[in-house]
Design a protein around this motif. Sequence first.
Motif, PDB file in Angstrom:
ATOM      1  N   THR A 122       0.830  -1.216   0.000  1.00 19.65           N
ATOM      2  CA  THR A 122       0.000   0.000   0.000  1.00 19.65           C
ATOM      3  C   THR A 122       0.862   1.264   0.000  1.00 19.65           C
ATOM      4  OG1 THR A 122      -0.184   0.153   2.410  1.00 19.65           O
ATOM      5  CG2 THR A 122      -1.837  -1.208   1.286  1.00 19.65           C
ATOM      6  N   LYS A 176      -0.474   4.672  -8.293  1.00 23.61           N
ATOM      7  CA  LYS A 176      -0.783   5.817  -7.411  1.00 23.61           C
ATOM      8  C   LYS A 176       0.480   6.457  -6.844  1.00 23.61           C
ATOM      9  CE  LYS A 176      -5.248   6.288  -7.085  1.00 23.61           C
ATOM     10  NZ  LYS A 176      -6.026   5.060  -7.195  1.00 23.61           N
ATOM     11  N   GLU A 234     -14.098  10.815   0.803  1.00 17.70           N
ATOM     12  CA  GLU A 234     -12.785  11.287   1.266  1.00 17.70           C
ATOM     13  C   GLU A 234     -12.074  10.103   1.907  1.00 17.70           C
ATOM     14  OE1 GLU A 234     -10.869  13.811   0.824  1.00 17.70           O
ATOM     15  OE2 GLU A 234     -12.481  14.621  -0.430  1.00 17.70           O
ATOM     16  N   THR A 235     -11.069   9.563   1.248  1.00 19.76           N
ATOM     17  CA  THR A 235     -10.424   8.355   1.764  1.00 19.76           C
ATOM     18  C   THR A 235      -9.045   8.167   1.154  1.00 19.76           C
ATOM     19  OG1 THR A 235     -10.588   5.932   1.849  1.00 19.76           O
ATOM     20  CG2 THR A 235     -11.546   6.992  -0.062  1.00 19.76           C
ATOM     21  N   ASN A 236      -8.229   7.419   1.856  1.00 22.02           N
ATOM     22  CA  ASN A 236      -6.911   7.045   1.351  1.00 22.02           C
ATOM     23  C   ASN A 236      -6.966   5.649   0.715  1.00 22.02           C
ATOM     24  OD1 ASN A 236      -4.399   8.071   1.103  1.00 22.02           O
ATOM     25  ND2 ASN A 236      -3.606   7.278   3.054  1.00 22.02           N
ATOM     26  N   ASN A 237      -8.118   5.019   0.824  1.00 22.11           N
ATOM     27  CA  ASN A 237      -8.229   3.610   0.401  1.00 22.11           C
ATOM     28  C   ASN A 237      -8.741   3.489  -1.028  1.00 22.11           C
ATOM     29  OD1 ASN A 237      -7.472   2.424   3.031  1.00 22.11           O
ATOM     30  ND2 ASN A 237      -9.289   3.562   3.663  1.00 22.11           N
ATOM     31  N   THR A 238      -7.895   3.904  -1.975  1.00 16.36           N
ATOM     32  CA  THR A 238      -8.302   3.867  -3.381  1.00 16.36           C
ATOM     33  C   THR A 238      -7.294   3.089  -4.230  1.00 16.36           C
ATOM     34  OG1 THR A 238      -7.220   5.992  -3.692  1.00 16.36           O
ATOM     35  CG2 THR A 238      -9.613   6.032  -3.320  1.00 16.36           C
ATOM     36  N   HIS A 239      -6.518   2.249  -3.575  1.00 12.76           N
ATOM     37  CA  HIS A 239      -5.544   1.461  -4.346  1.00 12.76           C
ATOM     38  C   HIS A 239      -6.290   0.400  -5.154  1.00 12.76           C
ATOM     39  CE1 HIS A 239      -1.978  -0.665  -5.446  1.00 12.76           C
ATOM     40  NE2 HIS A 239      -2.279  -1.719  -4.736  1.00 12.76           N
ATOM     41  N   GLY A 244      -0.509   2.682   3.840  1.00 14.99           N
ATOM     42  CA  GLY A 244      -0.541   3.724   2.809  1.00 14.99           C
ATOM     43  C   GLY A 244      -1.905   3.796   2.147  1.00 14.99           C
ATOM     44  N   HIS A 245      -1.901   3.759   0.806  1.00 11.69           N
ATOM     45  CA  HIS A 245      -3.165   3.729   0.056  1.00 11.69           C
ATOM     46  C   HIS A 245      -3.731   2.318   0.158  1.00 11.69           C
ATOM     47  CE1 HIS A 245      -3.215   7.684  -1.731  1.00 11.69           C
ATOM     48  NE2 HIS A 245      -1.918   7.568  -1.967  1.00 11.69           N
TER      49      HIS A 245
END
Length: 273
Positions: free
Chosen positions: A44, A109, A202-207, A251-252
């Motif tokens: 991530t 990313k 709104e999130t960091n979880n877009t991997h 991370g993502h």
Amino acid sequence: MKRAMTIAGSDSGGGAGIQADLKTFQELKVFGTSALTAVTAQNTLGVQGVFPMEPEAVASQIQSVGEDIGTDALKTGMLFNAGIIQAVSEKIKQFGWEKVVVDPVMIAKGGASLLQQEAVSALKNQLLPLCLIITPNIPEAEVLTGMSIRSMDDKKEAAKRIHALGVKNIVIKGGHDTETNESVDILFDGKEFVFFSTPRIETNNTHGTGCTFSAAITAQLAKGSSVREAVSIAKEFIQAAIANPLGIGNGHGPTNHWAFNSKTESGVISWQE
Ligand SMILES: Nc1ncnc2c1ncn2[C@@H]1O[C@H](COP(=O)(O)OP(=O)(O)OP(=O)(O)O)[C@@H](O)[C@H]1O
Ligand SMILES: Cc1ncc(COP(=O)(O)O)c(N)n1
């Protein structure tokens, strides 16, 4: 049983690439097969290594699937170089496959290159004329068209330019359009524009969102959905997957491939960790 194939790279972190595609196929109840184009050492936090396959090894995997199992639809993801693009294009022609979804993966990313710059012309000249749907994000659409995309009118113009390259259906994804409250994907079939809009999360979880989205389109096409219906279901699938993160990695993080099937009839997602 309907079958879907992914021709893409491996993500050791399990959030993108072949792993995201096969998880999506499983959730949408099609039998998934794969041809690996590259092994990436990835998590991530980013991409730590890229190890491409020989084009011959990619062609051989597709041949094995094609001559025995066959496929009702297929998608391509990370293709990395011109040799692999040529091998994949030749096999698609050989088997006469038409339900072909191209996710023109270029940059991860974290910024790592997943397609060599000199391979872009092979992608445009060899693979794009064979595909039914292409699903670029905004930076990928900019590379394919040579124009900068800032507004909805720019997105429409870019879709028209990609259509002129011989692609039947273009979905320009809105994930990178971070200045709006909506994530709007536009579909152009050469005549009409259709807009698929969901609230931006709104999130960091877009991997791996793009991989999952294009795999969902592919699974739906394999089951007989129209292009419009396939994109619509894929948009619902990815929205549920982003909205219900799993809390994995530092991370993502990856998206949640179970969430779509955990939705109740009222549309409320009942996913529990
Ligand atoms: N924050 C978000 N909220 C809602 N939808 C999103 C968000 N980010 C991406 N999406 C949706 O996810 C799908 C993938 O879009 P995106 O533009 O992120 O693709 P991508 O950059 O190719 O993905 P990746 O490179 O991460 O695999 C699209 O349907 C887009 O609308
Ligand atoms: C093997 C592989 N294929 C595709 C992506 C793009 O996904 P992202 O942009 O979310 O990193 C990736 N990271 N790795």
